[in-house]
Design an enzyme around this catalytic site. Structure first.
Site, PDB file in Angstrom:
ATOM      1  N   LYS A  20       7.723  14.962  20.765  1.00 17.81           N
ATOM      2  CA  LYS A  20       8.790  14.873  19.768  1.00 17.81           C
ATOM      3  C   LYS A  20       9.577  16.177  19.704  1.00 17.81           C
ATOM      4  O   LYS A  20      10.813  16.176  19.749  1.00 17.81           O
ATOM      5  CB  LYS A  20       8.167  14.556  18.408  1.00 17.81           C
ATOM      6  CG  LYS A  20       9.104  13.923  17.421  1.00 17.81           C
ATOM      7  CD  LYS A  20       8.386  13.604  16.113  1.00 17.81           C
ATOM      8  CE  LYS A  20       7.488  12.396  16.231  1.00 17.81           C
ATOM      9  NZ  LYS A  20       6.591  12.250  15.056  1.00 17.81           N
ATOM     10  N   CYS A  49     -12.018  -4.534  52.321  1.00 16.38           N
ATOM     11  CA  CYS A  49     -11.906  -5.920  51.865  1.00 16.38           C
ATOM     12  C   CYS A  49     -12.699  -6.201  50.601  1.00 16.38           C
ATOM     13  O   CYS A  49     -12.899  -7.339  50.235  1.00 16.38           O
ATOM     14  CB  CYS A  49     -12.313  -6.884  52.977  1.00 16.38           C
ATOM     15  SG  CYS A  49     -14.036  -6.693  53.445  1.00 16.38           S
ATOM     16  N   SER A  65     -14.233  -3.055  58.690  1.00 17.53           N
ATOM     17  CA  SER A  65     -13.677  -3.388  57.389  1.00 17.53           C
ATOM     18  C   SER A  65     -14.704  -2.935  56.363  1.00 17.53           C
ATOM     19  O   SER A  65     -15.868  -3.353  56.425  1.00 17.53           O
ATOM     20  CB  SER A  65     -13.427  -4.888  57.297  1.00 17.53           C
ATOM     21  OG  SER A  65     -12.963  -5.195  56.011  1.00 17.53           O
ATOM     22  N   ARG A 114      12.576   9.053  23.140  1.00 17.69           N
ATOM     23  CA  ARG A 114      11.482   9.114  24.130  1.00 17.69           C
ATOM     24  C   ARG A 114      11.663   7.934  25.083  1.00 17.69           C
ATOM     25  O   ARG A 114      12.371   6.974  24.764  1.00 17.69           O
ATOM     26  CB  ARG A 114      10.119   9.032  23.445  1.00 17.69           C
ATOM     27  CG  ARG A 114       9.939   7.739  22.678  1.00 17.69           C
ATOM     28  CD  ARG A 114       8.626   7.699  21.936  1.00 17.69           C
ATOM     29  NE  ARG A 114       8.728   6.745  20.841  1.00 17.69           N
ATOM     30  CZ  ARG A 114       7.926   6.706  19.791  1.00 17.69           C
ATOM     31  NH1 ARG A 114       6.954   7.572  19.670  1.00 17.69           N
ATOM     32  NH2 ARG A 114       8.084   5.798  18.858  1.00 17.69           N
ATOM     33  N   GLY A 128      -2.831   7.633  16.353  1.00 17.26           N
ATOM     34  CA  GLY A 128      -3.962   8.010  15.492  1.00 17.26           C
ATOM     35  C   GLY A 128      -3.676   9.223  14.628  1.00 17.26           C
ATOM     36  O   GLY A 128      -4.483   9.608  13.795  1.00 17.26           O
ATOM     37  N   ARG A 186       6.374  16.674  10.629  1.00 20.37           N
ATOM     38  CA  ARG A 186       6.082  15.590  11.577  1.00 20.37           C
ATOM     39  C   ARG A 186       5.103  16.066  12.639  1.00 20.37           C
ATOM     40  O   ARG A 186       5.304  17.114  13.243  1.00 20.37           O
ATOM     41  CB  ARG A 186       7.388  15.152  12.267  1.00 20.37           C
ATOM     42  CG  ARG A 186       8.568  15.055  11.321  1.00 20.37           C
ATOM     43  CD  ARG A 186       9.885  14.835  12.059  1.00 20.37           C
ATOM     44  NE  ARG A 186       9.960  13.546  12.733  1.00 20.37           N
ATOM     45  CZ  ARG A 186      10.962  13.183  13.526  1.00 20.37           C
ATOM     46  NH1 ARG A 186      11.961  14.024  13.759  1.00 20.37           N
ATOM     47  NH2 ARG A 186      10.950  12.008  14.106  1.00 20.37           N
ATOM     48  N   HIS A 199     -19.380 -14.015  38.477  1.00 22.04           N
ATOM     49  CA  HIS A 199     -18.929 -14.943  39.513  1.00 22.04           C
ATOM     50  C   HIS A 199     -17.627 -15.622  39.108  1.00 22.04           C
ATOM     51  O   HIS A 199     -16.656 -15.652  39.856  1.00 22.04           O
ATOM     52  CB  HIS A 199     -20.026 -15.992  39.765  1.00 22.04           C
ATOM     53  CG  HIS A 199     -19.637 -17.021  40.789  1.00 22.04           C
ATOM     54  ND1 HIS A 199     -19.042 -18.214  40.430  1.00 22.04           N
ATOM     55  CD2 HIS A 199     -19.716 -17.009  42.130  1.00 22.04           C
ATOM     56  CE1 HIS A 199     -18.791 -18.905  41.530  1.00 22.04           C
ATOM     57  NE2 HIS A 199     -19.189 -18.206  42.577  1.00 22.04           N
ATOM     58  N   TYR A 223      -5.213  -0.721  56.517  1.00 23.02           N
ATOM     59  CA  TYR A 223      -4.758  -1.762  55.586  1.00 23.02           C
ATOM     60  C   TYR A 223      -5.760  -1.952  54.455  1.00 23.02           C
ATOM     61  O   TYR A 223      -6.904  -1.522  54.553  1.00 23.02           O
ATOM     62  CB  TYR A 223      -4.545  -3.093  56.326  1.00 23.02           C
ATOM     63  CG  TYR A 223      -5.815  -3.734  56.821  1.00 23.02           C
ATOM     64  CD1 TYR A 223      -6.555  -4.562  55.977  1.00 23.02           C
ATOM     65  CD2 TYR A 223      -6.291  -3.501  58.108  1.00 23.02           C
ATOM     66  CE1 TYR A 223      -7.740  -5.140  56.422  1.00 23.02           C
ATOM     67  CE2 TYR A 223      -7.468  -4.078  58.554  1.00 23.02           C
ATOM     68  CZ  TYR A 223      -8.188  -4.896  57.699  1.00 23.02           C
ATOM     69  OH  TYR A 223      -9.362  -5.456  58.126  1.00 23.02           O
ATOM     70  N   MET A 263      -1.518  12.086  12.079  1.00 25.75           N
ATOM     71  CA  MET A 263      -1.020  12.092  10.709  1.00 25.75           C
ATOM     72  C   MET A 263       0.365  11.450  10.613  1.00 25.75           C
ATOM     73  O   MET A 263       1.195  11.610  11.486  1.00 25.75           O
ATOM     74  CB  MET A 263      -0.919  13.522  10.210  1.00 25.75           C
ATOM     75  CG  MET A 263      -0.622  13.594   8.732  1.00 25.75           C
ATOM     76  SD  MET A 263       0.044  15.180   8.212  1.00 25.75           S
ATOM     77  CE  MET A 263       1.773  14.952   8.567  1.00 25.75           C
TER      78      MET A 263
HETATM   79  P1  ADP Z   1       6.393   8.747  14.025  1.00 22.67           P
HETATM   80  O1  ADP Z   1       5.824   9.700  15.000  1.00 22.67           O
HETATM   81  O2  ADP Z   1       5.377   7.904  13.347  1.00 22.67           O
HETATM   82  O3  ADP Z   1       7.537   7.966  14.602  1.00 22.67           O
HETATM   83  P2  ADP Z   1       8.305  10.483  12.791  1.00 22.67           P
HETATM   84  O4  ADP Z   1       7.927  11.911  12.689  1.00 22.67           O
HETATM   85  O5  ADP Z   1       9.206  10.107  13.890  1.00 22.67           O
HETATM   86  O6  ADP Z   1       6.973   9.628  12.816  1.00 22.67           O
HETATM   87  O7  ADP Z   1       8.934  10.077  11.417  1.00 22.67           O
HETATM   88  C1  ADP Z   1       9.146   8.739  11.066  1.00 22.67           C
HETATM   89  C2  ADP Z   1      10.521   8.550  10.483  1.00 22.67           C
HETATM   90  O8  ADP Z   1      10.736   9.434   9.422  1.00 22.67           O
HETATM   91  C3  ADP Z   1      11.640   8.840  11.448  1.00 22.67           C
HETATM   92  O9  ADP Z   1      11.908   7.761  12.260  1.00 22.67           O
HETATM   93  C4  ADP Z   1      12.775   9.086  10.506  1.00 22.67           C
HETATM   94  O10 ADP Z   1      13.346   7.881  10.106  1.00 22.67           O
HETATM   95  C5  ADP Z   1      12.102   9.733   9.337  1.00 22.67           C
HETATM   96  N1  ADP Z   1      12.308  11.181   9.398  1.00 22.67           N
HETATM   97  C6  ADP Z   1      11.553  12.108   9.985  1.00 22.67           C
HETATM   98  N2  ADP Z   1      12.098  13.336   9.838  1.00 22.67           N
HETATM   99  C7  ADP Z   1      13.238  13.156   9.140  1.00 22.67           C
HETATM  100  C8  ADP Z   1      14.258  14.017   8.680  1.00 22.67           C
HETATM  101  N3  ADP Z   1      14.212  15.308   8.920  1.00 22.67           N
HETATM  102  N4  ADP Z   1      15.278  13.484   8.001  1.00 22.67           N
HETATM  103  C9  ADP Z   1      15.315  12.154   7.778  1.00 22.67           C
HETATM  104  N5  ADP Z   1      14.407  11.276   8.173  1.00 22.67           N
HETATM  105  C10 ADP Z   1      13.366  11.768   8.863  1.00 22.67           C
HETATM  106 MG    MG Z   2       9.142   8.491  15.171  1.00 26.33          MG
END
Ligand code: ADP
Ligand code: MG
Ligand code: MG
Length: 887
Positions: free
Chosen positions: A26, A844, A777, A352, A105, A96, A468, A864, A107
């Site tokens: 990210k 094979c 083979s 991404r 998994g 984030r 089998h 092959y 936060m």
């Molecule tokens: P995830 O990894 O679960 O996608 P994100 O970190 O991308 O989590 O955050 C989820 C959502 O939170 C983003 O898609 C966006 O809509 C919102 N978000 C995150 N950061 C901001 C920000 N700085 N301003 C506005 N919305 C945000």
């Molecule tokens: Mg996201």
């Protein structure tokens, strides 16, 4: 001094996409987008090195981190023109997580961080919208409490629901500023009650609380499990992104959305996505309100009545798709994008490479190569060969309802429906009447082959991914669910009971071999499409691959299928499968049960024309492509009559008494048949068996050559050779038969004689053996069994525990154990080639269709790989990728 913090935003950034390992996916892409001049809210990233240092030093931060964060925060304040914690002009941020690989998994994101009772008033005054400010505040308390403080969000949801009920509100949007103010008071009380201390009001305390929560989440159970399942090392660490907030919840010219630059399920060009007006963050995916379509085209296709973004916010929409195009061209791949619109202004929050179905992957790779965005070679590398499996079999329409009655292992992909039958003869009988049937067995054995072939799909209550049923079904391209333990079969009453329901013979079921589900009734299917993009990509793959791709097949239907899938020959034709056919098993049994050579010869004479005809059919289909035919391999007792009726039938046919037959059967019984009287050991002791088979092959060649004018190519393969001497003896006998047939028929058969390398001794003594073999083979199924001393049929009992404990990384019968079994293959190849230049080398085992094993075969220079018909396209693509990666 280590740089722990990297800034981004405002047209520049400290890092870029290439710093993914340090900044996480990210963070790296936010930096890259900022550098591209796209509108990214500015912020900074705490690197994955901080995470690693944090865990190395007993969960404490590097000394200079706090100072670097302070500095970055001040710079951010300057860029945005707001101050963190300021009561009149507050800067708010999101926190984030973001590892190298996307990790569900981890936060959850915390939005609107920096709000308290003072700053919320500043936000209200700045925006001129008190309701918006309070809405943001209540969101923040909910998220922060849930994610950082561990107070469940359900507590807040219940308070909200109660409040709405008390005030007769239906939607959150009906709540006014004072309503939210009231609820915020209740929320804070709830936190105090749950934690015994108040909700933190100091923005800096909030910030470090959130940062620490991200780093802590790297080692939580969810993340640990996800990492284990996806082979992500704990040492990678996660980054933390702190980013200035932009607001999609600032009224009707604000919005938040997610989009793909192409359709992720079909790969079609055209933007694909959803958005919500006056909303924030994950509202779109949370299902609180129904999101709106991004484009008019999509809205029309879905029959949606709400306006699309193209219609509702046309100017921002135009900006947004310009960004999509720019990102796609820049990353040269389909992008998965998150964005927010704040009062008519577009902000990019994430990009991404988007996840996609196999079908979409194919289409996108081909389209992008044709658009000139990527090369053909890159297109080849973009498609996961294993995922092609999804395309080779009919599949269930994802949108159709599913009435699941049992779940087992997804043993062989594809989907099919038909009437339930419980035995193989019945399956064959009904199929011959044109019925579609699903064969349901506790487990299957070689005697069920005809039933499996007749069935549309197979379900077993017992057995694993390499049982089998699973192996044979994959070979035949039949969908199969194995080991559906919840099914209880009553063969006498012809019923099965599962999940409290009783299914009778003749009831219709659908089997989904891709998910392992068994469904009641007939589900809606989609047919495979092997032309178009599929054919195009295969064509490109064929141009770059070095390895040949052959098939393991013996029935004309399978040989035909494999040829259509692009097989360049047969790598393994197992002659014993032909012996099980109902009309010849009697003669086979007669042969086995005769106690002298004359008796055997007489019985073999009956089998010869049938066997010859099998080869005729195969040679006709394969033309001048090489066909490796393995002479009889399994221990003879596998063909013996089991039931009293069988014994009576054989007795009637042979004139041998039933008791004598039973005695003979008893004598053939072995303690350990896998290591017993089988393979070339049968050929040595009963020369007439292999002589008959060799004759059948050579005569078939002569017949087909005379008929078609095309010269068939046979590779006669002797199984289970351990010593050069065995091969030497058998080779002389087979060559003599070839000469005989040439004399009788007037055409010389084109043939090679070679052996299967499936015993460790054979691999080690490959030099001696190669003196008598024109090809090897590698029979890696048996070689895996004999190298590990592990029975494939019994491994199911403990294989699961071995995989769980990490003793085996992968099931060695599915993916070649390159260190051990692979070493023997390498040794065999080297010693064989040293003794005989140009020795033809193939594989094979089941591994011939496994992409990782194919890469290994490329590396050690085999000629092959050979795999089941439905894996041929997978092997073609995997071989091309291996060649490119090996360059
Ligand atoms: P995830 O990894 O679960 O996608 P994100 O970190 O991308 O989590 O955050 C989820 C959502 O939170 C983003 O898609 C966006 O809509 C919102 N978000 C995150 N950061 C901001 C920000 N700085 N301003 C506005 N919305 C945000
Ligand atoms: Mg996201
Ligand atoms: Mg074998």
């Amino acid at each position: 001094m280590t740089q722990w913090v990297y800034a981004f935003g405002g047209g520049s950034a400290d890092g870029d996409a290439s710093a993914r390992n340090l900044l996480g996916g990210k963070g790296a892409n936010l930096a890259e987008m900022a550098k591209l001049g796209l509108p990214v809210p500015p912020g900074f990233t705490l690197t994955t090195d901080v995470c690693t240092a944090y865990y190395d030093k007993g969960q404490t931060y590097p000394e200079d981190l706090a100072a670097q964060v302070d500095e970055a925060l001040s710079a951010l304040e300057v860029k945005v023109g707001k101050v963190f914690g300021d009561a009149s002009n507050p800067l708010l941020v999101s926190v984030r997580s973001g590892a190298r690989a996307s990790m569900p998994g981890m936060m959850d994101t915390v939005l609107n961080l920096g709000l308290n009772d003072e700053t919320v008033e500043g936000l209200a005054a700045l925006s001129g919208d008190r309701r918006f400010a309070l809405d943001s505040y209540r969101r923040f308390i909910t998220m922060y409490s849930d994610v950082v403080l561990g107070v469940s969000h359900s507590i807040f949801e219940e308070l909200l629901e109660q409040y709405k009920e008390d005030h007769d509100y239906q939607l959150d949007t009906e709540l006014c500023a004072d309503d939210w103010a009231h609820l915020i008071g209740d929320y804070k009380k709830a936190v105090q009650k749950a934690l015994g201390k108040p909700f933190p009001t100091d923005p800096r305390e909030q910030l470090w609380g959130a940062i620490s929560a991200v780093f802590a989440s790297w080692m939580n159970d969810r993340a640990n499990t996800y990492r284990r399942l996806h082979d992500i090392p704990a040492s990678w660490g996660t980054a933390v992104n702190v980013q200035a907030m932009v607001f999609g919840n600032m009224g009707d010219s604000s919005a938040t959305g997610v989009a793909f630059t192409r359709d992720p399920s079909t790969g079609d060009t055209g933007y694909y996505g959803e958005f919500l007006i006056n909303a924030q963050g994950e509202d779109v995916v949370a299902g609180i309100r129904t999101p709106q379509c991004l484009t008019i085209a999509m809205r029309e296709k879905m029959g949606d009545t709400q306006p699309s973004m193209e219609e509702a916010l046309p100017e921002v929409y135009a900006q947004l798709i310009a960004v999509f195009d720019k990102l796609e061209r820049h990353y040269r791949d389909m992008q998965d994008i998150e964005f927010t619109v704040e009062q008519g202004r577009l902000w990019m929050l994430q990009t991404r490479n988007g996840k996609r179905t196999a079908r979409a992957a194919l289409k996108i790779a081909c389209d992008m190569a044709e658009e000139g965005l990527i090369t053909e070679e890159e297109a080849i590398l973009r498609v996961d060969p294993a995922a092609l499996d999804q395309l080779l079999h009919p599949t269930i329409d994802e949108n159709a309802p599913r009435d699941v009655i049992a779940k087992g292992l997804p043993a062989s992909p594809g989907a099919a429906c038909g009437k339930v039958v419980f035995d193989s003869d019945e399956a064959e009988h009904l199929a011959s009447l044109g019925e579609k049937v699903i064969l349901v067995r506790v487990e299957t054995s070689p005697e069920d082959i005809h039933g499996m072939h007749a069935a549309q799909a197979i379900v077993t209550a017992r057995g694993g991914m390499t049982s089998h049923a699973a192996v044979v079904a994959r070979g035949m391209g039949r969908p199969c669910v194995s080991g559906a333990g919840e099914i209880k079969i009553n063969a006498v009453e012809k019923t099965l009971i599962t999940r409290g329901r009783t299914i009778r013979a003749g009831d219709i079921l659908t089997v989904d071999g891709a998910t392992g589900e068994v469904l009641m009734g007939e589900a809606k299917m989609i047919k495979p499409e092997l032309t178009g993009n599929f054919a195009q990509l295969m064509g490109w793959a064929d141009k770059v691959r070095r390895l040949g791709v052959r098939t393991n097949a013996e029935t004309p239907a399978d040989v035909q299928t494999a040829k259509e899938f692009g097989a360049e020959g047969i790598g393994l034709c197992r002659t014993e499968h032909m012996f099980f056919d109902a009309d010849r098993i009697a003669a086979v049994r007669e042969m086995i049960l005769s106690d002298d050579q004359d008796g055997r010869i007489a019985a073999l004479a009956k089998i010869l024309p049938m066997q010859r005809n099998d080869f005729v059919e195969i040679f006709r289909i394969m033309g001048d492509l090489p066909c490796t035919i393995r002479l009889l391999d399994p221990p003879l007792h596998e063909f013996l009559p089991h039931t009293e009726d069988d014994v009576k039938a054989v007795s009637a046919a042979t004139g041998i008494s039933a008791s004598a037959l039973m005695e003979r059967a008893h004598a053939l019984n072995e303690t350990n048949p896998m290591l017993g009287h089988r393979g070339c050991r049968l050929g040595i002791t009963f020369p007439e068996i292999y002589e008959m088979q060799a004759r059948a092959i050579f005569e078939a060649q002569a017949l087909v050559e005379k008929e078609t004018g095309v010269k068939p190519v046979a590779e006669v393969m002797i199984p289970l050779v351990a010593t050069a001497k065995e091969l030497e003896i058998l080779k002389v006998r087979i060559a003599a038969i070839a000469d005989e047939v040439a004399g009788e028929a007037g055409v010389k058969p084109e043939y090679l004689i070679g052996t299967m390398i499936e015993l460790p001794r054979a691999a080690l003594r490959a030099g001696d053996i190669a003196e008598h073999a024109q090809f090897f083979s590698f029979g890696t199924n048996d070689l895996t069994q004999t190298t590990f001393g592990l029975s494939r049929d019994d491994a199911g009992k403990f294989l699961g525990s071995y995989l769980e404990a990490g003793i085996f990384e992968k099931d060695p019968f599915v993916s070649l154990d390159q260190d051990g079994v692979g070493d023997l293959v390498r040794i065999g190849a080297e010693r064989g080639r040293a003794a005989r230049e140009g020795l033809k080398l193939g594989i094979c085992g089941e591994h011939g269709g496994d992409p990782a094993s194919i890469r290994f075969c490329e590396q050690i220079g085999l000629d092959y790989v050979s795999c089941s018909p439905y894996r041929v396209p997978i092997a073609r693509l995997a071989a091309a990728q291996a060649a490119l990666q090996n360059k």
